[in-house]
Design a protein around this motif. Structure first.
Motif, PDB file in Angstrom:
ATOM      1  N   SER A 326      83.918   2.841 -37.394  1.00  0.00           N
ATOM      2  CA  SER A 326      84.171   4.252 -37.645  1.00  0.00           C
ATOM      3  C   SER A 326      83.715   4.571 -39.065  1.00  0.00           C
ATOM      4  CB  SER A 326      85.663   4.556 -37.497  1.00  0.00           C
ATOM      5  OG  SER A 326      85.958   5.855 -37.927  1.00  0.00           O
ATOM      6  N   VAL A 327      82.660   5.370 -39.177  1.00  0.00           N
ATOM      7  CA  VAL A 327      82.098   5.717 -40.476  1.00  0.00           C
ATOM      8  C   VAL A 327      82.340   7.197 -40.727  1.00  0.00           C
ATOM      9  CG1 VAL A 327      80.019   5.801 -41.898  1.00  0.00           C
ATOM     10  CG2 VAL A 327      80.334   3.932 -40.251  1.00  0.00           C
ATOM     11  N   SER A 328      83.019   7.506 -41.823  1.00  0.00           N
ATOM     12  CA  SER A 328      83.264   8.893 -42.193  1.00  0.00           C
ATOM     13  C   SER A 328      82.846   9.099 -43.646  1.00  0.00           C
ATOM     14  CB  SER A 328      84.744   9.247 -42.007  1.00  0.00           C
ATOM     15  OG  SER A 328      85.560   8.438 -42.836  1.00  0.00           O
ATOM     16  N   ARG A 329      82.905  10.345 -44.076  1.00  0.00           N
ATOM     17  CA  ARG A 329      82.532  10.678 -45.445  1.00  0.00           C
ATOM     18  C   ARG A 329      83.777  11.003 -46.262  1.00  0.00           C
ATOM     19  NH1 ARG A 329      76.540  13.099 -45.718  1.00  0.00           N
ATOM     20  NH2 ARG A 329      75.787  12.263 -43.755  1.00  0.00           N
ATOM     21  N   ALA A 330      83.881  10.342 -47.399  1.00  0.00           N
ATOM     22  CA  ALA A 330      84.998  10.601 -48.301  1.00  0.00           C
ATOM     23  C   ALA A 330      84.673  11.806 -49.174  1.00  0.00           C
ATOM     24  CB  ALA A 330      85.266   9.380 -49.168  1.00  0.00           C
ATOM     25  N   GLU A 331      85.674  12.608 -49.490  1.00  0.00           N
ATOM     26  CA  GLU A 331      85.455  13.775 -50.332  1.00  0.00           C
ATOM     27  C   GLU A 331      85.250  13.395 -51.791  1.00  0.00           C
ATOM     28  OE1 GLU A 331      88.496  16.677 -49.836  1.00  0.00           O
ATOM     29  OE2 GLU A 331      88.077  16.998 -47.696  1.00  0.00           O
ATOM     30  N   GLN A 332      85.794  12.260 -52.177  1.00  0.00           N
ATOM     31  CA  GLN A 332      85.665  11.783 -53.547  1.00  0.00           C
ATOM     32  C   GLN A 332      85.261  10.320 -53.521  1.00  0.00           C
ATOM     33  OE1 GLN A 332      85.932  13.699 -56.265  1.00  0.00           O
ATOM     34  NE2 GLN A 332      86.483  15.509 -55.035  1.00  0.00           N
ATOM     35  N   PRO A 333      84.535   9.851 -54.543  1.00  0.00           N
ATOM     36  CA  PRO A 333      84.175   8.426 -54.578  1.00  0.00           C
ATOM     37  C   PRO A 333      85.395   7.554 -54.797  1.00  0.00           C
ATOM     38  CG  PRO A 333      83.555   9.504 -56.634  1.00  0.00           C
ATOM     39  CD  PRO A 333      84.005  10.595 -55.695  1.00  0.00           C
ATOM     40  N   SER A 334      85.349   6.352 -54.237  1.00  0.00           N
ATOM     41  CA  SER A 334      86.462   5.423 -54.425  1.00  0.00           C
ATOM     42  C   SER A 334      86.572   4.969 -55.871  1.00  0.00           C
ATOM     43  CB  SER A 334      86.286   4.204 -53.512  1.00  0.00           C
ATOM     44  OG  SER A 334      85.034   3.588 -53.759  1.00  0.00           O
ATOM     45  N   ARG A 335      85.460   5.076 -56.606  1.00  0.00           N
ATOM     46  CA  ARG A 335      85.485   4.805 -58.041  1.00  0.00           C
ATOM     47  C   ARG A 335      84.545   5.787 -58.718  1.00  0.00           C
ATOM     48  NH1 ARG A 335      85.149  -0.828 -61.456  1.00  0.00           N
ATOM     49  NH2 ARG A 335      84.553   0.077 -63.454  1.00  0.00           N
ATOM     50  N   SER A 336      85.071   6.584 -59.609  1.00  0.00           N
ATOM     51  CA  SER A 336      84.263   7.563 -60.322  1.00  0.00           C
ATOM     52  C   SER A 336      83.775   6.959 -61.637  1.00  0.00           C
ATOM     53  CB  SER A 336      85.069   8.835 -60.574  1.00  0.00           C
ATOM     54  OG  SER A 336      86.236   8.524 -61.314  1.00  0.00           O
ATOM     55  N   GLY A 337      83.045   7.748 -62.395  1.00  0.00           N
ATOM     56  CA  GLY A 337      82.538   7.259 -63.667  1.00  0.00           C
ATOM     57  C   GLY A 337      81.141   6.681 -63.525  1.00  0.00           C
ATOM     58  N   LEU A 338      80.520   6.409 -64.666  1.00  0.00           N
ATOM     59  CA  LEU A 338      79.131   5.949 -64.686  1.00  0.00           C
ATOM     60  C   LEU A 338      78.988   4.612 -65.405  1.00  0.00           C
ATOM     61  CD1 LEU A 338      77.502   9.418 -65.373  1.00  0.00           C
ATOM     62  CD2 LEU A 338      77.190   8.032 -63.310  1.00  0.00           C
ATOM     63  N   THR A 339      79.995   3.769 -65.271  1.00  0.00           N
ATOM     64  CA  THR A 339      79.904   2.412 -65.818  1.00  0.00           C
ATOM     65  C   THR A 339      79.105   1.546 -64.865  1.00  0.00           C
ATOM     66  OG1 THR A 339      82.081   2.670 -66.832  1.00  0.00           O
ATOM     67  CG2 THR A 339      81.228   0.421 -66.611  1.00  0.00           C
ATOM     68  N   PRO A 340      78.084   0.844 -65.344  1.00  0.00           N
ATOM     69  CA  PRO A 340      77.282   0.021 -64.430  1.00  0.00           C
ATOM     70  C   PRO A 340      78.057  -1.182 -63.928  1.00  0.00           C
ATOM     71  CG  PRO A 340      76.593  -0.327 -66.691  1.00  0.00           C
ATOM     72  CD  PRO A 340      77.567   0.822 -66.722  1.00  0.00           C
ATOM     73  N   PRO A 341      77.752  -1.643 -62.710  1.00  0.00           N
ATOM     74  CA  PRO A 341      78.385  -2.860 -62.196  1.00  0.00           C
ATOM     75  C   PRO A 341      77.811  -4.089 -62.904  1.00  0.00           C
ATOM     76  CG  PRO A 341      76.737  -2.062 -60.662  1.00  0.00           C
ATOM     77  CD  PRO A 341      76.811  -1.048 -61.751  1.00  0.00           C
ATOM     78  N   PRO A 342      78.465  -5.230 -62.787  1.00  0.00           N
ATOM     79  CA  PRO A 342      78.055  -6.420 -63.554  1.00  0.00           C
ATOM     80  C   PRO A 342      76.927  -7.211 -62.889  1.00  0.00           C
ATOM     81  CG  PRO A 342      80.030  -6.927 -62.316  1.00  0.00           C
ATOM     82  CD  PRO A 342      79.729  -5.470 -62.054  1.00  0.00           C
ATOM     83  N   TYR A 343      75.913  -6.516 -62.422  1.00  0.00           N
ATOM     84  CA  TYR A 343      74.799  -7.168 -61.729  1.00  0.00           C
ATOM     85  C   TYR A 343      73.496  -6.737 -62.397  1.00  0.00           C
ATOM     86  CZ  TYR A 343      78.633  -7.354 -58.370  1.00  0.00           C
ATOM     87  OH  TYR A 343      79.868  -7.532 -57.784  1.00  0.00           O
ATOM     88  N   PRO A 344      72.897  -7.593 -63.218  1.00  0.00           N
ATOM     89  CA  PRO A 344      71.727  -7.188 -64.014  1.00  0.00           C
ATOM     90  C   PRO A 344      70.569  -6.612 -63.199  1.00  0.00           C
ATOM     91  CG  PRO A 344      72.568  -9.299 -64.764  1.00  0.00           C
ATOM     92  CD  PRO A 344      73.326  -8.972 -63.522  1.00  0.00           C
ATOM     93  N   ASN A 345      70.384  -7.085 -61.959  1.00  0.00           N
ATOM     94  CA  ASN A 345      69.250  -6.604 -61.175  1.00  0.00           C
ATOM     95  C   ASN A 345      69.350  -5.125 -60.826  1.00  0.00           C
ATOM     96  OD1 ASN A 345      67.629  -8.896 -61.051  1.00  0.00           O
ATOM     97  ND2 ASN A 345      68.731  -9.734 -59.290  1.00  0.00           N
ATOM     98  N   ILE A 346      70.549  -4.546 -60.913  1.00  0.00           N
ATOM     99  CA  ILE A 346      70.680  -3.108 -60.669  1.00  0.00           C
ATOM    100  C   ILE A 346      71.292  -2.370 -61.856  1.00  0.00           C
ATOM    101  CG2 ILE A 346      70.875  -3.495 -58.185  1.00  0.00           C
ATOM    102  CD1 ILE A 346      73.851  -2.715 -58.392  1.00  0.00           C
ATOM    103  N   ALA A 347      71.935  -3.078 -62.786  1.00  0.00           N
ATOM    104  CA  ALA A 347      72.629  -2.399 -63.892  1.00  0.00           C
ATOM    105  C   ALA A 347      71.671  -1.583 -64.746  1.00  0.00           C
ATOM    106  CB  ALA A 347      73.364  -3.429 -64.753  1.00  0.00           C
ATOM    107  N   TRP A 348      70.403  -1.941 -64.776  1.00  0.00           N
ATOM    108  CA  TRP A 348      69.433  -1.208 -65.591  1.00  0.00           C
ATOM    109  C   TRP A 348      69.229   0.224 -65.096  1.00  0.00           C
ATOM    110  CZ3 TRP A 348      64.869   0.860 -63.754  1.00  0.00           C
ATOM    111  CH2 TRP A 348      64.432   0.427 -62.504  1.00  0.00           C
TER     112      TRP A 348
END
Length: 354
Positions: A326-348
């Motif tokens: 069951s896939v639905s759309r959340a009205e708000q993100p489960s985590r807000s903010g613009l802190t990059p995740p700890p994965y260098p291949n995408i953090a850039w």
């Protein structure tokens, strides 16, 4: 890069409810059904449903017409025909490379990959014994050559070669029974998950050609990569219940990293939402600085994400014995903010923000 062995406890076939943040509205091409009829005529003309052992009903079950029509709703009918047929064809190849034992899969790949590359790189070679799915790829190449510029044809060919490279990654992991670490997975999934092939067709079939300097700019590259990773994570979340514990899937990768099932699911949803927040903000900052052609492309990347999320919710490809997630759309993100995740291949990607 290091790989991880897979714990025995990973397998869990129950189907969860998923709520993902995607505020981009759905759009649909008004002529998608008519174009689907043309696409099936094309595939039948090349004998795809008989000789290539792909039943017509299996093709219909992929819902390729729906997802293609929701990705580039303003595409010309002729370019939508290419995109749609390419998607139907791609699912056939995906199934061929996934069928059988790992030995059979590697044998199939080794037999087909050179022929697929040849019809793209040497379209004038006269070969009479190609299988229908090889012949159709060659026909699609000729069709695209008549529709877009040589540079866009080259871009499309390169993106398909990247997908073949990704399949090789996947087959090698299947042979060893190991999964990559999270950071490596997020990068290589853009290849074996065909993300580059999809994002390239968004440009090729969008009716405009990006200036090379803008296409290769850090911000547009980050947006392209973010969209590619995100669409694959959507598919991972929707399909993981039907996959084996060693399949390349973000849930399996997170569980191999030591998380239980619920924490892996929550972590994957959070990662999706963080990438979506980044995509929306970076796109907003980038749009005023780019040409109209690049603006169209970035807008279509957003509709593509929305369309693929919708497709993940309805496609029979992700149905298990326990049902479809069951896939639905959340009205708000489960985590807000613009802190990059700890994965260098995408953090850039986050470094491209103002």
């Amino acid at each position: 890069m290091a790989t991880q062995s897979v714990p025995d406890h990973i397998a869990d076939q129950s189907v969860p409810a998923l709520a993902l943040y995607c505020p981009i509205p759905l759009s649909f091409h008004p002529n998608a059904q008519l174009v689907q009829d043309r696409s099936f005529d094309w595939m039948e003309r090349l004998r795809l449903f008989g000789d290539a052992t792909m039943p017509r009903e299996n093709a219909l079950a992929t819902e390729s017409a729906r997802v293609s029509g929701s990705m580039i709703p303003d595409a010309s009918d002729d370019l939508l025909l290419f995109q749609m047929t390419y998607m139907y064809w791609g699912f056939l190849l995906d199934d061929l490379f996934d069928a059988g034992s790992i030995t059979e899969r590697r044998r199939q790949y080794r037999a087909l990959a050179p022929r697929l590359l040849r019809v793209l790189e040497a379209p004038l070679a006269h070969v009479t014994d190609d299988l229908p799915h090889v012949a159709l790829l060659g026909d699609m190449r000729r069709y695209l050559t008549a529709q877009v510029s040589p540079s866009l044809v080259r871009l499309w060919i390169d993106s398909y070669q990247a997908w073949l490279l990704g399949v090789a990654f996947e087959l090698d992991d299947a042979l060893t029974g190991a999964l990559p670490g999270i950071d490596e997975y997020l990068f290589t999934k853009m290849f074996d998950g065909a993300a580059r092939a999809v994002t390239t067709t968004v440009e090729v079939c969008g009716g405009t050609e990006l200036p090379a300097a803008e296409r290769e700019s850090p911000a547009v590259t980050a947006l392209t990569h973010a969209a590619g990773v995100l669409m694959n994570l959507y598919a991972d979340l929707s399909s993981h219940a039907k996959e084996s514990p060693t399949d390349r899937n973000i849930i399996n990768v997170l569980r191999a990293d030591g998380r239980d099932r619920d924490h892996a699911l929550a972590g994957a949803v959070e990662l999706c939402d963080r990438i979506m927040v980044l995509f929306l903000e970076l796109r907003t900052q980038t749009l005023p600085r780019v040409s109209p052609a690049t603006s169209v492309y970035l807008t279509n990347l957003g509709t593509t994400l929305s369309g693929i999320l919708d497709w993940c919710a309805i496609t029979a490809r992700f149905t298990t014995g326990a049902g479809r997630p069951s896939v639905s759309r959340a009205e708000q993100p489960s985590r807000s903010g613009l802190t990059p995740p700890p994965y260098p291949n995408i953090a850039w990607w986050w470094d491209q923000l103002d």
